[in-house]
Design a protein around this motif. Structure first.
Motif, PDB file in Angstrom:
ATOM      1  N   ALA A 151       0.885  -1.168   0.000  1.00 47.86           N
ATOM      2  CA  ALA A 151       0.000   0.000   0.000  1.00 47.86           C
ATOM      3  C   ALA A 151       0.922   1.217   0.000  1.00 47.86           C
ATOM      4  O   ALA A 151       2.147   1.064   0.116  1.00 47.86           O
ATOM      5  N   VAL A 198       3.920   1.367   2.323  1.00 55.36           N
ATOM      6  CA  VAL A 198       3.962   0.072   3.028  1.00 55.36           C
ATOM      7  C   VAL A 198       4.480  -0.983   2.047  1.00 55.36           C
ATOM      8  O   VAL A 198       3.868  -1.205   1.007  1.00 55.36           O
ATOM      9  N   PRO A 238      -2.288  13.836  13.046  1.00 52.30           N
ATOM     10  CA  PRO A 238      -2.628  12.750  12.102  1.00 52.30           C
ATOM     11  C   PRO A 238      -1.420  11.925  11.679  1.00 52.30           C
ATOM     12  O   PRO A 238      -1.570  10.969  10.924  1.00 52.30           O
ATOM     13  N   PHE A 267      -0.878   6.690  13.678  1.00 52.88           N
ATOM     14  CA  PHE A 267      -2.004   5.785  13.488  1.00 52.88           C
ATOM     15  C   PHE A 267      -2.653   5.577  14.852  1.00 52.88           C
ATOM     16  O   PHE A 267      -1.966   5.264  15.829  1.00 52.88           O
ATOM     17  N   ARG A 268      -3.952   5.714  14.908  1.00 52.32           N
ATOM     18  CA  ARG A 268      -4.664   5.575  16.168  1.00 52.32           C
ATOM     19  C   ARG A 268      -5.617   4.382  16.098  1.00 52.32           C
ATOM     20  O   ARG A 268      -6.249   4.157  15.064  1.00 52.32           O
ATOM     21  N   VAL A 269      -5.669   3.645  17.180  1.00 53.62           N
ATOM     22  CA  VAL A 269      -6.461   2.423  17.238  1.00 53.62           C
ATOM     23  C   VAL A 269      -7.304   2.472  18.495  1.00 53.62           C
ATOM     24  O   VAL A 269      -6.805   2.893  19.541  1.00 53.62           O
ATOM     25  N   LEU A 289      -0.128   3.480  17.334  1.00 58.78           N
ATOM     26  CA  LEU A 289       0.983   2.648  16.844  1.00 58.78           C
ATOM     27  C   LEU A 289       2.243   3.484  16.966  1.00 58.78           C
ATOM     28  O   LEU A 289       2.334   4.562  16.371  1.00 58.78           O
ATOM     29  N   PHE A 316       5.704   3.049  12.969  1.00 57.23           N
ATOM     30  CA  PHE A 316       4.573   3.464  12.127  1.00 57.23           C
ATOM     31  C   PHE A 316       4.396   4.976  12.155  1.00 57.23           C
ATOM     32  O   PHE A 316       4.373   5.576  13.240  1.00 57.23           O
ATOM     33  N   ASP A 374       1.887   7.790   9.906  1.00 58.50           N
ATOM     34  CA  ASP A 374       0.951   7.969   8.796  1.00 58.50           C
ATOM     35  C   ASP A 374       1.319   9.231   8.016  1.00 58.50           C
ATOM     36  O   ASP A 374       0.643  10.249   8.077  1.00 58.50           O
ATOM     37  N   GLU A 375       2.400   9.149   7.252  1.00 55.16           N
ATOM     38  CA  GLU A 375       2.896  10.286   6.468  1.00 55.16           C
ATOM     39  C   GLU A 375       1.836  10.731   5.464  1.00 55.16           C
ATOM     40  O   GLU A 375       1.178   9.905   4.836  1.00 55.16           O
ATOM     41  N   ALA A 376       1.722  12.038   5.296  1.00 59.10           N
ATOM     42  CA  ALA A 376       0.760  12.567   4.329  1.00 59.10           C
ATOM     43  C   ALA A 376       1.173  12.174   2.918  1.00 59.10           C
ATOM     44  O   ALA A 376       0.353  11.796   2.098  1.00 59.10           O
ATOM     45  N   ARG A 414       5.413   4.571   5.679  1.00 55.78           N
ATOM     46  CA  ARG A 414       4.444   4.640   6.776  1.00 55.78           C
ATOM     47  C   ARG A 414       4.678   3.499   7.768  1.00 55.78           C
ATOM     48  O   ARG A 414       4.319   3.588   8.930  1.00 55.78           O
ATOM     49  N   GLU A 415       5.283   2.421   7.298  1.00 57.75           N
ATOM     50  CA  GLU A 415       5.722   1.331   8.182  1.00 57.75           C
ATOM     51  C   GLU A 415       7.191   1.117   7.877  1.00 57.75           C
ATOM     52  O   GLU A 415       7.548   0.802   6.747  1.00 57.75           O
ATOM     53  N   PRO A 442       4.158  -6.689   5.512  1.00 58.57           N
ATOM     54  CA  PRO A 442       3.721  -5.563   6.354  1.00 58.57           C
ATOM     55  C   PRO A 442       2.767  -5.967   7.476  1.00 58.57           C
ATOM     56  O   PRO A 442       1.962  -6.894   7.337  1.00 58.57           O
ATOM     57  N   LEU A 469       0.799  -3.489   8.655  1.00 58.97           N
ATOM     58  CA  LEU A 469      -0.359  -2.709   8.184  1.00 58.97           C
ATOM     59  C   LEU A 469      -0.849  -3.321   6.879  1.00 58.97           C
ATOM     60  O   LEU A 469      -0.119  -3.323   5.883  1.00 58.97           O
ATOM     61  N   LEU A 471      -4.049  -3.926   3.922  1.00 57.46           N
ATOM     62  CA  LEU A 471      -5.289  -3.409   3.348  1.00 57.46           C
ATOM     63  C   LEU A 471      -6.451  -4.311   3.758  1.00 57.46           C
ATOM     64  O   LEU A 471      -6.401  -5.531   3.550  1.00 57.46           O
ATOM     65  N   PHE A 492      -7.317  -5.675  15.095  1.00 55.03           N
ATOM     66  CA  PHE A 492      -7.223  -4.228  15.287  1.00 55.03           C
ATOM     67  C   PHE A 492      -7.433  -3.571  13.928  1.00 55.03           C
ATOM     68  O   PHE A 492      -6.791  -3.960  12.945  1.00 55.03           O
ATOM     69  N   ARG A 493      -8.294  -2.587  13.879  1.00 52.72           N
ATOM     70  CA  ARG A 493      -8.593  -1.909  12.622  1.00 52.72           C
ATOM     71  C   ARG A 493      -8.168  -0.447  12.701  1.00 52.72           C
ATOM     72  O   ARG A 493      -8.346   0.200  13.726  1.00 52.72           O
ATOM     73  N   VAL A 494      -7.596   0.019  11.614  1.00 58.61           N
ATOM     74  CA  VAL A 494      -7.050   1.367  11.568  1.00 58.61           C
ATOM     75  C   VAL A 494      -7.590   2.036  10.310  1.00 58.61           C
ATOM     76  O   VAL A 494      -7.669   1.396   9.262  1.00 58.61           O
ATOM     77  N   ARG A 504      -5.040   8.362   7.226  1.00 56.44           N
ATOM     78  CA  ARG A 504      -5.439   9.764   7.118  1.00 56.44           C
ATOM     79  C   ARG A 504      -6.240  10.044   5.856  1.00 56.44           C
ATOM     80  O   ARG A 504      -6.895  11.073   5.762  1.00 56.44           O
ATOM     81  N   HIS A 505      -6.156   9.125   4.886  1.00 58.67           N
ATOM     82  CA  HIS A 505      -6.953   9.311   3.679  1.00 58.67           C
ATOM     83  C   HIS A 505      -8.249   8.501   3.722  1.00 58.67           C
ATOM     84  O   HIS A 505      -8.920   8.344   2.720  1.00 58.67           O
ATOM     85  N   ARG A 514      -8.589   5.275   4.318  1.00 59.62           N
ATOM     86  CA  ARG A 514      -8.478   3.902   3.823  1.00 59.62           C
ATOM     87  C   ARG A 514      -8.527   2.921   5.002  1.00 59.62           C
ATOM     88  O   ARG A 514      -7.854   3.117   6.006  1.00 59.62           O
ATOM     89  N   MET A 522      -7.587  -0.204   7.018  1.00 59.82           N
ATOM     90  CA  MET A 522      -6.469  -1.131   7.138  1.00 59.82           C
ATOM     91  C   MET A 522      -6.641  -1.944   8.417  1.00 59.82           C
ATOM     92  O   MET A 522      -7.419  -1.584   9.297  1.00 59.82           O
TER      93      MET A 522
END
Lengths: 563, 563
Positions: free
Chosen positions: A36, A39, A91, A94-96, A106, A139, A141-143, A153-154, B72, B74, B76, B94-96, B99-100, B102, B104
């Motif tokens: 992804a 990733v 942002p 990553f938040r869970v 994460l 981890f 979550d880069e824009a 991102r990972e 990975p 993370l 999809l 665990f679901r994440v 920022r877009h 998506r 995961m």
């Protein structure tokens, strides 16, 4: 290993979405595949490189006395609120939420977790100092993930944290990590600079260095001396002060109308002066208070230096409206003699015959700093430029592009205060532990190596991190003599501990050689027709140098090179 | 390493929240600390053990021809929908959301990711077979994390996946992993059983074995033969058929009133018969169709076996209302002669003089299966009981508790079909790849080892995974002679590649010995007063055996033991 058994797909075409060389080559040589955005999966060749890098890192961390731990990737979000960084990261984390509704993140890094851990374990000065490290997946979550493994991102990272009773201890721990980093990059075989950086930008209290691999693909500017190893990032770099100019022979200042002048370029054209003659004034708000910075027209204000000079917590450029409201002048026409505090760059004194703004539509010429403008407060507040002189040796400073692969940092008490990590000293008094943190991006080192070590045909692995040491290529696997010689050499080398890839595939020679160059193992042995005379070709990937050797000579040469 | 520098806090008290021995000892010996429920940090001693286990695993995977990758964490979420497992896992994943926006998940396992990856890489049979593995952190949001490292929400795992062109290939790949697992557990030095398990429960098509470490702390029941190494889980285990009883001398069946009888226990009491005489009938819905299972009153229906016998996809117990609606009889009074299909356990034939329900309020006695009840369909559909005879050797079967630490599994085409992972065979025909998957919980092995290897004083590490090999304990570090001898032995052993922990702390001997027993290194050298005669004590942690040796003898003995 036999190549027919290796899980490897090389690609002939340059992948359309890869614009950076290392990214292209990593995909083409089958080191990684994208899962992804940001990733990736590491395939066997890429994994072998990563494993070698991480083994070198582990060995040097152990040798430096650091102790390996493994901290959780799943972290309680409340710790990040305690340190105040949950908002800072925003942002980027990553938040869970777990099944019981608990907020977790994460881990992008582990200062919070480790400080909280150490707080519960340490009571006495006798338990200090120590340095803990881990090598782990992190981890963010880069824009805009970028360029293959350069911004993921990972990603994989070694992070270490030191705990000391005092500044001298922290200095020692910091130095031990600094030296270990140098050994790591030396062992990998990669050109790097340890770049002096400004700690203020990250909120620490002590020193900090960034380890930069020099590469055009880098996002960061590194200032380096051509003559010595002085390096600093642009925020921190400082050249020697320019020679001050005198006022002798400069006429008295005069006011001139400059209608239509909006920019310094306009001014230079209109008045026929040099940029370096202009006294540029920029207005800021420092912790809400107005302050002006004055630098030479060909120089840029360094906001980190200005902020440090002012000991301000926040610094921001004043908006055009604010400039006018605070100074009474429009942007571009604020004179250096206004009533709000002005910080003059020390090289303003190098201007002999200057030009300065004098209110809307006017400038003054023949302005001599010191004579016509009182330099109330002088400091180094500008970015260095190429050609400035090295503060250590007087050599010329140059700009390089760099990929940041490591960072060592004196945190001081930032986190130990936030989490109450203290110890009792010899007198039984409670004191706050001093911390340092030391990051090293193990997955990012791979593209950094490739950016430095490649040619138009593919990767050129340094021996220490090559996925295999030697590539044996029998030209024609239907030729029994070639296969026999290649297999024998393969077995002898493997038995001697050399990592060999044997291209036993029934493919055309052109395909095999192209793949060999692309994969880029340090040595290649071509077993072709001359095997009838007992001869094979040994080629050094880096130099292209070819030797025709007997099988025994080839064995000895390779053993000598690898061991 | 010097113990004064080791980041280690041993605990004297048994932590209140730890009810399993391995959990208590891991906390007390400072191997781990909890960060959140089911989420732990590994401290240096624990990390050394984990690293050794993972190194053994890596070596044996490599030796078995598997290739290391890193996939990975993370993932999809759409891949999990494609395989149909997103719903199966439900809140266990665990679901994440990135920022877009998506969706995961944090990977609890990697079948989806690797099948999707391989699908893009493999075109031809010539690229097969291969086995890929990784050693990695995985995530499962367990509802009730348990007992330290036994059931974590963030845990370490080795997972491998094999890809083959046909069943014989899959058999070979499976066997290679099975054998590698045996070598891994043998090298670690732990008693285990490879337990035959039922693949149906997980949805695969081929065979499967669970690797179980025998321990009272285990959650799983393992059926094992006392005489040979036959092992199976309760779902799969099958004993020898019991001898069939004849009908000779049994009177004709007779109907008796059994008012008030609700359960088999009631029946046994009322009629004065044995449980083993009762023909128990249980009604199910198999893919929506009614079916009855008849087993002996002292046996339990094995629903996995029943489901396999019926080749049903879903099997559920019929509700009391459904039983009555479908059979016309209330629960407990369904006779074995009803009109819906009945599957008879093969050991129903061992009943000589039986009792069977005969409608509400009545039973029949002197029922002889075969004579009075036609055994329309006979199969092994019951759980084995302790004392059943081993199907291989006729020995007695016993129940053990086990901790599942590994699982090898023939997946067949389950995932390759879902993701279209195919290859072209020699004739250019497209075929589906056959897969196997092979999991091994590296972090769970640690408590499994400790459950087997401990006494009331602490852990007893097997040599291969001990955090250090030897503990040298100078009784009094203020005694120069002791310190000198201990340091010299420490340095000599370390130089010879022995991993030594030197207890250089200025603590009372009692504290040091207690810590040494708790940490549980395989060998302990006590350097005490007898050092004046050049003597030290070498103690084997496991046996308690003590030898008084000269320093040179101690050195040689240790070297011999460790190397």
């Amino acid at each position: 290993m036999k190549q027919s058994q290796l899980f490897l797909n090389t690609l002939r075409e340059v992948p359309a979405d890869a614009d950076v060389v290392s990214h292209q080559l990593m995909l083409r040589a089958g080191l990684i595949r994208q899962h992804a955005a940001g990733v990736y999966s590491f395939l066997p060749l890429g994994m072998r490189v990563l494993h070698k890098i991480e083994t070198i890192v582990r060995e040097e961390m152990d040798a430096a006395g650091a102790q390996e731990v493994m901290l959780p990737a799943l972290q309680l979000e409340e710790l990040w609120r305690q340190s105040g960084r949950s908002e800072d990261y925003g942002p980027l984390m990553f938040r869970v939420t777990d099944r019981h509704g608990r907020a977790m993140v994460l881990g992008p890094t582990h200062e919070e977790v480790i400080t909280e851990l150490v707080r519960h374990e340490v009571r006495s000065y006798r338990q200090l100092p120590f340095t803990l490290y881990q090598i782990q997946t992190k981890f963010r979550d880069e824009a805009r993930p970028r360029a293959g493994l350069l911004r993921l991102r990972e990603f994989r990272m070694k992070d270490a944290y030191s705990f000391d009773i005092d500044e001298e201890g922290l200095d020692r721990s910091y130095r031990a990590m600094f030296d270990a980093y140098c050994r790591i990059f030396d062992r990998i075989g990669i050109a790097y600079r340890a770049v002096d950086a400004d700690p203020g930008a990250i909120g620490g209290e002590g020193g900090t260095h960034e380890f930069m691999v020099l590469s055009e693909a880098g996002e960061d500017t590194v200032v380096g001396c051509e003559a010595c190893n002085y390096s600093a990032n642009i925020e921190k770099a400082s050249g020697q002060a320019l020679p001050a100019a005198g006022s002798s022979g400069v006429p008295a200042k005069a006011r001139v109308a400059t209608p239509g002048v909006r920019t310094i370029d306009d001014l230079v054209q209109t008045l026929g002066v040099a940029k370096a003659q202009v006294l540029k004034v920029v207005v800021y708000l420092a912790d809400g208070q107005p302050v002006a910075a004055c630098v030479r027209g060909d120089h840029e204000v360094n906001e980190v230096k200005l902020k440090n000079t002012l000991r301000a917590r926040h610094l921001e450029l004043a908006s055009p409206e604010a400039v006018e409201a605070l100074t009474g002048y429009p942007v571009g026409f604020v004179p250096p003699t206004i009533s709000i505090p002005v910080v003059f760059d020390r090289d303003v004194a190098s201007v002999a015959d200057g030009v300065a703004a004098a209110g809307a539509g006017y400038h003054e010429v023949h302005v001599v700093p010191g004579r016509d403008v009182v330099l109330t407060r002088v400091a180094d507040i500008r970015n260095v430029t190429e050609g400035d002189l090295c503060p250590h040796c007087g050599g010329r400073l140059r700009f390089f592009r760099g990929i940041e692969v490591g960072h060592v940092f004196k945190l001081g008490t930032k986190y130990s205060r936030a989490f109450g990590a203290t110890y009792l000293d010899e007198k039984g008094q409670e004191r706050t532990i001093l911390m340092g943190c030391y990051g090293l991006g193990t997955s990012r080192i791979i593209p950094a190596i490739i950016e430095q070590c490649h040619d138009e045909d593919g990767i050129i692995w340094p021996l220490a991190v090559a996925p295999f040491h030697v590539h044996i290529v029998p030209v024609n696997v239907r030729d029994e003599q070639q296969v026999k010689a290649a297999t024998m050499l393969y077995q002898r080398l493997a038995a001697a501990g050399v990592e060999v890839l044997l291209d036993d595939r029934d493919e055309r020679p052109g395909v095999k050689f192209k793949d060999a160059d692309l994969i880029g193992l340090p040595l290649r042995v071509t077993v072709g027709n001359r095997v009838a005379e007992g001869k094979v070709e040994v080629k050094v990937r880096k130099t292209g140098e070819v030797q025709v050797l007997s099988l025994e000579e080839a064995f000895q040469t390779i053993l000598h090179t690898v061991k």
